[in-house]
Design an enzyme around this catalytic site. Structure first.
Site, PDB file in Angstrom:
ATOM      1  CG  HIS A 257      50.907  18.455  30.332  1.00  0.00           C
ATOM      2  ND1 HIS A 257      51.261  19.783  30.314  1.00  0.00           N
ATOM      3  CD2 HIS A 257      50.696  18.139  31.636  1.00  0.00           C
ATOM      4  CE1 HIS A 257      51.286  20.251  31.565  1.00  0.00           C
ATOM      5  NE2 HIS A 257      50.948  19.266  32.378  1.00  0.00           N
ATOM      6  CB  SER A 258      47.205  20.409  30.501  1.00  0.00           C
ATOM      7  OG  SER A 258      46.289  21.377  30.957  1.00  0.00           O
ATOM      8  CG  LEU A 259      43.474  22.061  25.655  1.00  0.00           C
ATOM      9  CD1 LEU A 259      42.030  21.760  26.017  1.00  0.00           C
ATOM     10  CD2 LEU A 259      43.620  23.504  25.184  1.00  0.00           C
TER      11      LEU A 259
END
Length: 700
Positions: free
Chosen positions: A342-344
């Protein structure tokens, strides 16, 4: 399991006329259920085990064995219950211990009106009093709890708990009934609590889930463990709803989701980075700065050679550790493994998977290197062979005079070659060979193709504007800082990215195009999933197919249709297109010059000329122009091999309320994936599709 005991009341005495009319009451022992809650959370709610786990704990409790030697795996094997100490410990991650209790009697607490179990010893006291009241038909019994609360058993349907507000007198007398009465319930069946049936023992697939920036993963500031628990529950419910036939035929079990936490390792006392950052943090707007230090700074940490290495080592090390522990606890597991970021976290996994080594590619790599006449793995290759392959045999005597062999040639610079009298053209060929030779020796470049292009692709000229960065000067070819990437002990089957900034990071690193032939060395499938209002998410397919403008794949609703507001919007758009097309055809009909009349159909009539034939068919062609364009088959898009030749940009459908204000729901959109049923169903569909198991009704 607790046995049922039936005790009949003694016959009423002859002298008691009132008792002669009363019917005999039957007592049945209460059925216990096991609960747990966090030890350090004194006011936390108690959660019931699933029926399967509770039955397993009850059977161990009644077995007669020494409870101190009994350890029961619960919650799908993610926790262990130590029966003697009544403690539940997590297996795969660090977490506070939970208290476990065998519960039979409950009272309604102050928090959320949820029922709280009485301690086991006092529950036995209540059960004894209840049994005597039933068998003797003597109610209005008063009992005092260990905390000096008052419990009154009025009748089987009315039992109350008083928490006195007064202070006991100096003689230690029992306080009187004061305060608001609380309801008392006997048995878990009499309280409103959801008890799950349990999880299938068979595990078909294992998925590691890596979080993004910060310690919290959603708007409720919950940890990665809590969010993964929710996603696991959502996927299990969808599995039961959409794979009923496979469940009935015992073809499938479940998908196990396990969290990977790297934030604690970065911000723990071991690195000391938090103290260093706090020392230079300004005192103003302290809460905002604290939030920045705990979340946004993770982006800068990942781009730091020191802490970026820490993050990558932690993510890879945690997945390897959990995977080995999982295999030890599940020796019958024969499924595959996938990863989610998720995300980074998706960017971390992307860089990690880009730098994995597939041993099966070594032979193909050597064959690829031979196309350049640069075989770095052949010890018998001489300087003469190299110069002949480069069509520069005339310079052999120059190098032999200076006693330069093939290894020495690899250390020569452009100025040194120029000093030997080598012209510019041959120097460029030699330097290009040396560069490729060193490039192929790097362990990070053992993939068949690089991210920026095939090894056989000629280098760009110095005046090229397509790519101004020489990626061969970087370790991974995509502008990342120098990191020694560790190797995973497994080969992931699918890589799912949520709300991912991968496309943006690759672009700012200087990469303008991903080679269509590129794929991860050890992972053959990839999905870039995002919400349309997610401010952090970026597409990746346009980096492969730069010449086309096309939409991403729309993720179907988990109920098998588009959301109503999207269908309405699409219908209005189609209606407007049809009206404009009709007006265009009508206007062309009015403005077209009159059609020549056809010659009479007689035997003497001259045959139609080519010009007349074209004029005669022009009208039909014009009228059918719109129809042909509408019925034209969609063009197949070649988006490369990142997902095995299939599309990999997938967009969720926004909810109707989100359509009113995109900015208002931007932050929520970035954190919605953990509870998204549409995302979970896409997971299950792709995972079980590889096992040749399809849903009951395919989602369109």
């Amino acid at each position: 399991m607790s046995s049922q005991v039936k005790v009949e009341a003694s016959p009423p005495s002859v002298s008691s006329a009132s008792n002669e009319m009363e019917t005999t009451m039957t007592y049945e022992a209460v059925i216990p259920h096991w609960f747990y809650h966090k030890i350090q959370d004194d006011r936390g709610s108690w959660n019931p085990f699933s029926r399967e786990d509770s039955d397993q704990l009850e059977a161990a409790f009644c077995s007669g064995h020494n409870p101190n030697s009994i350890v029961i795996p619960v919650c799908g094997g993610r926790y262990d219950v130590y029966l003697g100490s009544r403690r539940m410990l997590s297996v795969y991650w660090d977490e506070e211990d939970s208290e476990v209790q065998r519960c039979t009697w409950f009272y309604k607490g102050d928090k959320d009106n949820k029922y709280v179990p009485y301690p086991e010893n006092f529950s036995e006291t209540l059960e004894d009093a209840y049994m005597q009241a039933v068998t003797r038909n003597e109610w209005k019994k008063r009992l005092e709890s260990p905390s000096r609360d008052l419990i009154i058993l009025h009748n089987p349907k009315l039992m109350v708990h008083y928490q006195p507000t007064g202070i006991p007198d100096e003689w230690g007398g029992t306080p009187s009934e004061q305060g608001r009465p609380r309801t008392v319930k006997r048995g878990v069946e009499s309280i409103s609590v959801e008890i799950l049936q349990g999880e299938p023992a068979q595990i078909d697939h294992l998925v590691f889930m890596v979080h993004g920036i910060g310690p919290a993963c959603d708007l409720q500031f919950r940890s990665i463990v809590q969010c993964v628990n929710d996603f696991r529950l959502v996927s299990l419910n969808l599995l039961h709803a959409h794979y009923k036939k496979a469940n009935e035929q015992v073809q499938i079990g479940r998908v196990e989701f396990l969290p990977v936490n790297w934030h604690n390792a970065l911000h723990a006392d071991a690195t000391g980075v938090d103290n260093d950052i706090q020392r230079i943090t300004l005192p103003s707007i302290s809460r905002l700065r604290q939030f920045t230090n705990e979340t946004l700074l993770d982006l800068f940490f990942y781009n730091s050679p020191t802490y970026g290495q820490t993050i990558v080592n932690t993510v890879c090390g945690e997945m390897n550790r959990i995977y080995q522990l999982f295999l030890e606890r599940n020796p019958a597991f024969k499924g595959c493994v996938s990863v989610t970021g998720h995300s980074l976290g998706s960017l971390i996994l992307f860089d990690l998977l880009t730098n994995q080594v597939d041993p099966t590619l070594s032979s193909r790599l050597r064959a690829k290197a031979s196309e350049y006449n640069a075989e770095p793995q052949t010890p018998k290759q001489t300087l003469k062979d190299v110069l002949e392959a480069l069509e520069l045999p005339e310079f052999l005597s120059v190098f032999e005079k200076e006693m330069i062999d093939i290894e020495t040639l690899a250390m020569c610079t452009d100025q040194e070659l120029k000093g030997l009298g080598i012209p510019l053209g041959p120097r460029k060929k030699i330097l290009q060979y040396v560069k490729r030779r060193g490039h192929l020796k790097e362990s990070n470049f053992t993939t068949e193709t690089s991210l920026v292009g095939d090894l056989t692709q000629p280098p760009l000229s110095s005046g090229s504007t397509l790519n101004v960065v020489n990626y061969e000067y970087f370790d991974v070819g995509i502008g990342q800082v120098r990191i020694d990437y560790p190797q995973l002990s497994f080969h992931p089957q699918i890589f799912f990215a949520w709300g991912s900034p991968i496309g943006m990071f690759l672009t700012v690193r200087g990469l303008k195009r991903i080679d269509p032939n590129y794929q991860f060395p050890t992972c053959k499938r990839f999905f870039n999933i995002y919400h349309p209002f997610d401010p952090v998410a970026y597409r990746i397919e346009p980096m492969v197919l730069r010449e086309e403008e096309f939409e991403p794949m729309l993720i179907p609703h988990h109920k098998g249709r588009k959301r109503m507001h999207l269908e309405l919007k699409e219908g209005l758009t189609r209606m407007g297109t049809d009206i404009l097309g009709s007006l265009r055809v009508a206007w062309q009909t009015f403005t077209r010059p009159p059609m020549p009349s056809l010659p009479p159909s007689t035997a003497e009539a001259a045959p139609l000329s080519v010009s007349n034939l074209s004029l005669a068919t022009e009208a039909n062609s014009a009228v059918k122009l719109e129809e042909v364009s509408v019925k034209e088959e969609p063009i197949h898009l070649d988006v490369g091999m990142l997902n095995g030749g299939q599309r990999f940009d997938y967009v969720l459908q926004e909810k109707p309320i989100e359509s009113f204000n995109e900015y208002l729901f931007a932050l929520q959109s970035h954190l919605c994936y953990w509870t998204s049923e549409d995302t979970a169903l896409l997971f299950l569909k792709e995972i079980y599709q590889t096992m040749d198991i399809s849903m009951d009704q395919p989602i369109q």
